[in-house]
Write an enzyme that holds these catalytic residues in place. Structure first.
Site, PDB file in Angstrom:
ATOM      1  N   CYS A 365       1.030   8.782   2.256  1.00 51.56           N
ATOM      2  CA  CYS A 365      -0.021   8.142   1.459  1.00 51.56           C
ATOM      3  C   CYS A 365      -1.031   7.387   2.327  1.00 51.56           C
ATOM      4  CB  CYS A 365       0.586   7.291   0.349  1.00 51.56           C
ATOM      5  SG  CYS A 365      -0.441   7.357  -1.129  1.00 51.56           S
ATOM      6  N   HIS A 449       4.267  11.081  -2.577  1.00 52.67           N
ATOM      7  CA  HIS A 449       5.431  10.238  -2.241  1.00 52.67           C
ATOM      8  C   HIS A 449       6.742  11.020  -2.291  1.00 52.67           C
ATOM      9  CE1 HIS A 449       3.637   6.175  -1.961  1.00 52.67           C
ATOM     10  NE2 HIS A 449       2.660   6.785  -2.630  1.00 52.67           N
ATOM     11  N   GLU A 451       9.495  10.217  -1.304  1.00 56.14           N
ATOM     12  CA  GLU A 451      10.659   9.342  -1.517  1.00 56.14           C
ATOM     13  C   GLU A 451      10.917   9.089  -2.999  1.00 56.14           C
ATOM     14  OE1 GLU A 451       7.709   8.360  -0.900  1.00 56.14           O
ATOM     15  OE2 GLU A 451       7.276   6.473  -1.915  1.00 56.14           O
TER      16      GLU A 451
HETATM   17  N1  LIG Z   1       0.264   4.692  -2.162  1.00 54.34           N
HETATM   18  C1  LIG Z   1      -0.597   4.528  -1.180  1.00 54.34           C
HETATM   19  O1  LIG Z   1      -0.235   4.448  -0.019  1.00 54.34           O
HETATM   20  C2  LIG Z   1      -2.037   4.354  -1.563  1.00 54.34           C
HETATM   21  C3  LIG Z   1      -3.009   4.579  -0.455  1.00 54.34           C
HETATM   22  C4  LIG Z   1      -4.400   4.033  -0.710  1.00 54.34           C
HETATM   23  N2  LIG Z   1      -4.368   2.618  -0.899  1.00 54.34           N
HETATM   24  C5  LIG Z   1      -5.026   4.722  -1.907  1.00 54.34           C
HETATM   25  O2  LIG Z   1      -5.148   4.147  -2.965  1.00 54.34           O
HETATM   26  O3  LIG Z   1      -5.406   5.867  -1.813  1.00 54.34           O
END
Ligand SMILES: NC(=O)CC[C@H](N)C(=O)O
Length: 481
Positions: A365, A449, A451
């Site tokens: 992410c 994600h 995880e």
């Molecule tokens: N879950 C995250 O790591 C979000 C990454 C970043 N802040 C976004 O909104 O794209």
């Protein structure tokens, strides 16, 4: 002295008895229990049957009765609140409203407050999550710093809360918006109701909001700021809240990783959960991995450990020299809140240093976005963020589709990627980028994600891929670091 709804029902002889006495169904009685109030039109009959004075049915006199609501009948009040919330608000407080969600475009949603009181400090980007489970994991995911979450799933609160499902020590989301009253917990793992849990953590919420209308507005008009205010008497300075929403600068340009990161390094040695309550024993062979904490979720650290990593978590601002001094066999870049381009100011030089040393790198992410920036790419703000637990992603190497958990408002611009970086995964919702890998360096990352927590675990293989990459490098005779 008022009596609790439960004790009145008990006095009368149970839910079915009181339901037939008042001419309602048992579902209505369940709602009375949940609202901790019996509608006033039933008071004469109920008071007589229970052998108590009518005043004893008035909610509000005892602490237990007032903890989640000041209303005599949620259902009646909600109707009036819902019909009032179409846009412009006259200034009059709808009957029973104790909270408001005020959007920067001037839209005002009135509703009933729950959780902690707030007078305007709960401000941030309003977003929506379509996840049907995992509200506790979502609320404690540090990536939600600077955001107010609308849950499109209605039964928020249904599994209560517990100490094991926190993804971080604090709640980073600034507030939550739901349609129905919080649902009472009905789960063996629940230790506390969501309402009490939110109050303890200072997080406000609003219910009685037409979340479908709100979600459509965000979906079609793009991201914007909102303020969630919750006061007992519902008296709110809506104009001041509107001004505050307009004045909030928005997430673009905001480095929030430094706000949520850990203060000092720590080790992590717990694996993923294994039914019924223990954690899975770790494999015998562990590789030394440094995880840079831009707002890491605990389940990522668990997945790394289960895949065979001995994890040292370090603060977001740790430099390449400091990371390499720990002699890592691999470096992990975590998820996190805010604008990747802002966090890049200190993260990209550190990641570059690690890449130049040839150490395998895996990012998730925000970590994915930062790796892309370090490899020469660019990021941009999405028109529609991806938040939920059922997002389809295609692995371009295998053609396999994974159902993934996601939470991001920014994305990597594929057109900006240099030739030596390939696209590995793509979103089947909007074709935006979901993964990259370097053709020349041992480095890869995904936007989603793997995880889970909440969500499916289709993508756990990525942790194993990282470990295999570390092993391949070690087998080639390179010393750690
Ligand atoms: N879950 C995250 O790591 C979000 C990454 C970043 N802040 C976004 O909104 O794209």
């Amino acid at each position: 002295m008022s009596l609790s709804v439960d004790s009145i029902i008990e006095r009368i002889g149970g839910a079915e008895k009181i339901a037939s006495l008042t001419g309602v169904g048992t579902e209505a009685v369940r709602k009375w229990r949940q609202a901790r109030a019996i509608p006033p039109k039933h008071w004469p009959v109920v008071a007589k049957a229970a052998g108590v004075p009518i005043e004893a049915l008035q909610p509000g006199a005892s602490g237990a009765e007032t903890s989640s609501s000041e209303f005599s009948s949620h259902d009646q009040k909600r109707d009036s609140i819902m019909s009032e919330q179409s846009g412009a608000v006259s200034g009059a407080i709808p009957d029973g409203a104790t909270a408001a969600l005020v959007l920067a475009d001037g839209t005002v949603f009135r509703g009933m407050g729950f959780g902690a009181p707030a007078t305007g400090e709960a401000i941030g980007e309003i977003c929506f999550s379509t996840g049907m489970t995992g509200y506790q994991e979502t609320l404690t995911d540090p990536s939600f710093a600077g955001q107010i979450i609308t849950f499109t799933f209605p039964h928020i609160g249904n599994v209560g809360t517990n100490a094991e499902d926190d993804e971080a020590a604090r709640v980073s989301a600034r507030g939550l918006v739901v349609k129905q009253d919080l649902t009472e917990p009905a789960n063996w793992r629940s230790a506390e109701s969501l309402d009490a849990w939110l109050k303890e953590r200072g997080v406000p919420g609003i219910c009685g909001v037409d979340t479908r209308a709100l979600t459509l507005r965000i979906r079609d008009k793009g991201p914007q700021t909102a303020v969630l205010a919750h006061v007992v008497d519902g008296k709110l300075d809506i104009e001041a809240l509107k001004k505050a929403a307009v004045a909030w600068p928005g997430l673009e340009g905001m480095d929030l990783a430094k706000v949520v990161t850990c203060e000092k390094p720590y080790g992590w040695s717990q694996g993923v959960w294994e039914w019924p309550s223990a954690t899975k024993p770790l494999p015998a062979k562990l590789r030394k991995v440094v995880a840079v904490d831009y707002g890491a979720k605990r389940n990522i650290l668990r997945c790394l450990a289960t895949a065979g990593c001995d994890v040292t978590v370090v603060p977001a601002t740790t430099t390449a020299e400091e990371i390499l001094a720990l002699k890592p066999e691999g470096v992990f870049l975590s998820n996190g809140p805010g604008d990747p381009a802002a966090t890049a100011a200190y993260a990209v030089p550190a990641i570059r240093g690690v890449l130049d040393a040839g150490v395998p790198v895996f990012g998730i992410c925000l970590g994915h976005q930062l790796l892309a920036l370090a490899l020469g790419g660019k990021t941009y703000k999405l028109e529609r963020g991806h938040r939920g637990a059922n997002q389809p992603v295609k692995d371009l190497a295998t053609g396999r589709v994974e159902i993934t958990s996601q939470n991001h408002g920014f994305a990597v611009d594929e057109r900006s990627l240099p030739n030596e970086v390939r696209v590995t995964h793509v979103s089947l919702f909007d074709r935006s980028n979901e993964g990259i890998a370097s053709n020349t360096l041992p480095a890869f990352s995904v936007q989603y994600h793997p995880e889970a927590s909440p969500g499916p675990s289709d993508s756990f293989y990525l942790f194993e891929r990282f470990v295999a990459m570390i092993d391949a490098r070690q087998a080639s005779g390179v010393k750690a670091g």
